[in-house]
Design an enzyme around this catalytic site. Structure first.
Site, short mmCIF file in Angstrom:
data_model
loop_
_atom_site.label_atom_id
_atom_site.label_comp_id
_atom_site.label_asym_id
_atom_site.label_seq_id
_atom_site.Cartn_x
_atom_site.Cartn_y
_atom_site.Cartn_z
N LYS A 2 -3.65 -6.52 -3.16
CA LYS A 2 -3.97 -7.66 -2.30
C LYS A 2 -3.78 -8.91 -3.16
O LYS A 2 -4.21 -8.93 -4.31
CB LYS A 2 -5.43 -7.58 -1.81
CG LYS A 2 -5.65 -6.48 -0.79
CD LYS A 2 -7.10 -6.43 -0.31
CE LYS A 2 -7.27 -5.30 0.70
NZ LYS A 2 -8.69 -5.09 1.04
N ASP A 46 -17.03 -0.77 2.05
CA ASP A 46 -15.82 0.04 1.92
C ASP A 46 -15.46 0.16 0.43
O ASP A 46 -16.18 -0.34 -0.43
CB ASP A 46 -14.68 -0.53 2.77
CG ASP A 46 -14.13 -1.85 2.25
OD1 ASP A 46 -14.83 -2.51 1.45
OD2 ASP A 46 -13.01 -2.22 2.63
N ASP A 81 -13.48 -1.21 -1.60
CA ASP A 81 -13.29 -2.38 -2.49
C ASP A 81 -14.22 -3.53 -2.15
O ASP A 81 -14.04 -4.65 -2.64
CB ASP A 81 -11.83 -2.83 -2.49
CG ASP A 81 -11.37 -3.42 -1.17
OD1 ASP A 81 -11.88 -2.99 -0.12
OD2 ASP A 81 -10.49 -4.29 -1.16
N ARG A 109 0.82 -1.20 0.00
CA ARG A 109 0.00 0.00 0.00
C ARG A 109 0.86 1.25 0.00
O ARG A 109 1.90 1.27 0.64
CB ARG A 109 -0.83 -0.02 1.29
CG ARG A 109 -2.23 0.52 1.13
CD ARG A 109 -2.93 0.48 2.44
NE ARG A 109 -3.47 -0.82 2.78
CZ ARG A 109 -4.08 -1.08 3.93
NH1 ARG A 109 -4.17 -0.15 4.86
NH2 ARG A 109 -4.58 -2.26 4.18
N SER A 161 -8.42 0.00 -0.85
CA SER A 161 -9.34 -0.38 0.22
C SER A 161 -10.10 0.83 0.75
O SER A 161 -10.76 1.53 0.00
CB SER A 161 -8.58 -1.11 1.32
OG SER A 161 -9.46 -1.65 2.26
N HIS A 162 -9.98 1.10 2.06
CA HIS A 162 -10.75 2.20 2.67
C HIS A 162 -9.87 3.44 2.89
O HIS A 162 -10.26 4.36 3.60
CB HIS A 162 -11.32 1.74 4.01
CG HIS A 162 -10.25 1.30 4.97
ND1 HIS A 162 -9.62 0.09 4.86
CD2 HIS A 162 -9.69 1.93 6.03
CE1 HIS A 162 -8.72 -0.01 5.82
NE2 HIS A 162 -8.74 1.09 6.54
N HIS A 210 -14.76 -7.20 8.16
CA HIS A 210 -14.43 -8.32 7.27
C HIS A 210 -15.19 -9.54 7.81
O HIS A 210 -15.05 -9.88 8.99
CB HIS A 210 -12.93 -8.65 7.32
CG HIS A 210 -12.05 -7.65 6.64
ND1 HIS A 210 -11.82 -7.66 5.29
CD2 HIS A 210 -11.33 -6.62 7.14
CE1 HIS A 210 -11.01 -6.67 4.97
NE2 HIS A 210 -10.69 -6.02 6.08
N ASP A 237 -14.89 -5.44 0.47
CA ASP A 237 -14.62 -6.64 1.29
C ASP A 237 -14.96 -6.41 2.76
O ASP A 237 -14.81 -7.29 3.58
CB ASP A 237 -13.18 -7.15 1.12
CG ASP A 237 -12.12 -6.16 1.53
OD1 ASP A 237 -12.47 -5.06 2.03
OD2 ASP A 237 -10.92 -6.45 1.33
N ARG A 238 -15.45 -5.18 3.10
CA ARG A 238 -15.86 -4.92 4.49
C ARG A 238 -17.28 -4.36 4.49
O ARG A 238 -17.59 -3.47 3.71
CB ARG A 238 -14.92 -3.90 5.15
CG ARG A 238 -13.48 -4.40 5.19
CD ARG A 238 -12.64 -3.59 6.12
NE ARG A 238 -12.80 -2.17 5.89
CZ ARG A 238 -12.57 -1.25 6.82
NH1 ARG A 238 -12.19 -1.60 8.02
NH2 ARG A 238 -12.73 0.02 6.54
#
Length: 461
Positions: free
Chosen positions: A115, A238, A240, A16, A105-106, A325, A242-243
């Site tokens: 990832k 979020d 992407d 990241r 992501s967030h 998650h 995944d949350r």
């Protein structure tokens, strides 16, 4: 040819950085070369690539694919979509030997990252450090791979509802202009009931609110929608996908551990006595609830890669983190997919015969802090936790040291752990009363002071 990554970009769970400062096309190319080399050495031939809706994602994808190809590995691009769509593609495309999602992501709009999945397992920690070592040494395979595109979005959305056992519900969906938007647009057309969506157009500048559903302020639009339309509940994602974040019909937030207690009840109906994993930041109420339902609660380290690895090891059907998650191995693949988690929340109302609002209302009221983060020098963060553990052990305290120090007292519990992704210490406390919480916070402050620190201004995410 060699490459040096910025020292802050290779993280514990993923890669990241800030575009143009700590992460760029040369890094994406080097990641492609290193990852492809490892895949080739393990006998693989093909890697699936996807990306989120950030402005910088398409150029990083082009550089990543060139890197994969130049080390002799074929690339299949599934295009823009949520991270779980990439995980799905890696699981179901027979030729896939690994997968890489380009996503920030967030994080704020100027961040991006990667990832990775390696032959069906999480790629993290030592794996990521290895990419850095290989780049520094120029230890890359040479070859010529091909690149092609596959549209998997409809297959993925079909899979989300494949065995849906719920009835019609009225739901609000907030995509926050993140990568989940187009998938959610298709998903709601395949579900019974009435669905109202917010911000499904993908915009990497996130003009409406930041796509992090774990911060209550980001749920304001969803709360307004649920109240105005008198919906059953609302879900948010979020950047992407995944949350998951959720609110009930009264606008109360359903935190990650509370969602997990709902899912646990459903899964344990089907698989009595199963192990349910949650991270060390989760409420004691969750672990108690899993026991009460006849399940085996297991507290584990925070971090999606670490949880996935522990699930594989224990054969656990369901796991989750405070951060939203949620991992369903029960009837699914075991990766974190917030869209699937949303579908399972609708289904839970039918299976359990109670509304999400009733379930949220029945949960034991706990008084707890949000996740508190304190800036601390990178070189000191793990040392401080070790010092705290040593003092607690000497004092005979009731400590769980799975990930940092989680201390149980008569009032409740408090946690102090070092973040794996930032130069911060993370603390959290939970009690049955405000007085109890004050006492727990005093214990945290006392331990920090003994290591020459104080709970100062909070660091951001």
């Amino acid at each position: 040819m060699t490459h040096a990554f910025h020292p802050t970009s290779l993280r514990e769970y993923d890669i990241r950085g800030i575009i143009g400062e700590t992460l760029g096309e040369a890094d994406a190319y080097a990641i492609g070369r290193g990852f492809a080399t490892l895949i080739a050495r393990a006998g693989g031939k093909c890697v699936v690539v996807g990306y989120d809706g950030r402005v910088s994602s398409p150029v990083l994808e082009a550089a990543l694919i060139k890197g994969l190809n130049d080390s002799g590995i074929d690339a299949i691009s599934v295009g823009m979509g949520p991270t779980p769509m990439l995980y799905y593609a890696e699981s179901v495309l027979e030729e896939a030997d690994g997968g890489i999602q380009i996503t920030g992501s967030h994080n704020p709009a100027n961040y991006n990252g990667f990832k990775m999945v390696f032959q069906g397992r999480p790629f993290f920690g030592a794996d990521i450090r290895k990419l850095g070592e290989m780049a520094a040494a120029g230890d890359w395979a040479e070859g010529t791979g091909s690149a092609r595109q596959v549209d998997i979005l409809d297959r993925y959305v079909d899979r989300l509802v494949e065995d849906f056992g719920g009835t019609a519900a009225r739901i609000g969906w907030d995509c926050g202009n993140g990568a989940a938007g187009p998938a959610v647009e298709k998903l709601v057309q395949r579900l019974p009931g009435e669905h109202f969506t917010l911000f499904t157009d993908v915009d990497g500048n996130f003009p409406n609110h930041h796509p992090d559903p774990t911060e209550e302020k980001n749920l304001a639009d969803l709360k307004a929608l649920v109240a105005e339309k008198q919906l059953d509940f609302g879900v948010a994602f979020d950047g992407d996908g995944d949350r998951i974040g959720a609110i009930d019909g009264q606008g109360r937030v359903i935190w990650g551990d509370q969602l997990l207690s709902i899912y646990a009840e459903v899964v344990l109906k089907d698989l009595p006595g199963a192990t349910i994993i949650a991270d060390v930041k989760a409420s004691q109420a969750l672990f108690d609830r899993v026991s009460e339902l006849g399940g085996e609660p297991l507290m584990w380290k925070t971090g999606h890669s670490l949880i996935k690895s522990k699930m594989k090891e224990t054969g656990c059907p369901l796991a989750g983190e405070m951060s939203g998650h949620v991992f369903f191995k029960h009837r699914y693949y075991g990766f974190d997919d917030a869209l699937y988690a949303a579908v399972r929340l609708i289904e839970a109302q039918t299976v359990l015969g109670k509304s999400v609002t009733e379930m949220r209302g029945a949960m034991a009221p706990m008084i707890n802090t949000p996740e508190m983060r304190f800036q601390v020098d990178e070189t000191r963060k793990f040392a401080v936790v070790d010092e705290v553990l040593e003092r607690l052990s000497a004092a005979g305290a009731n400590v769980n040291a799975t990930d940092g120090a989680r201390v149980n007292t008569e009032d409740g519990w408090w946690l102090l752990r070092a973040s794996n992704t930032q130069d911060v210490l993370v603390a959290r406390a939970e009690a049955r009363s405000q007085e109890g919480l004050d006492r727990l916070m005093a214990q945290i402050d006392e331990q920090l002071a003994a290591s020459g620190l104080k709970r100062g201004p909070q660091a951001g995410h």
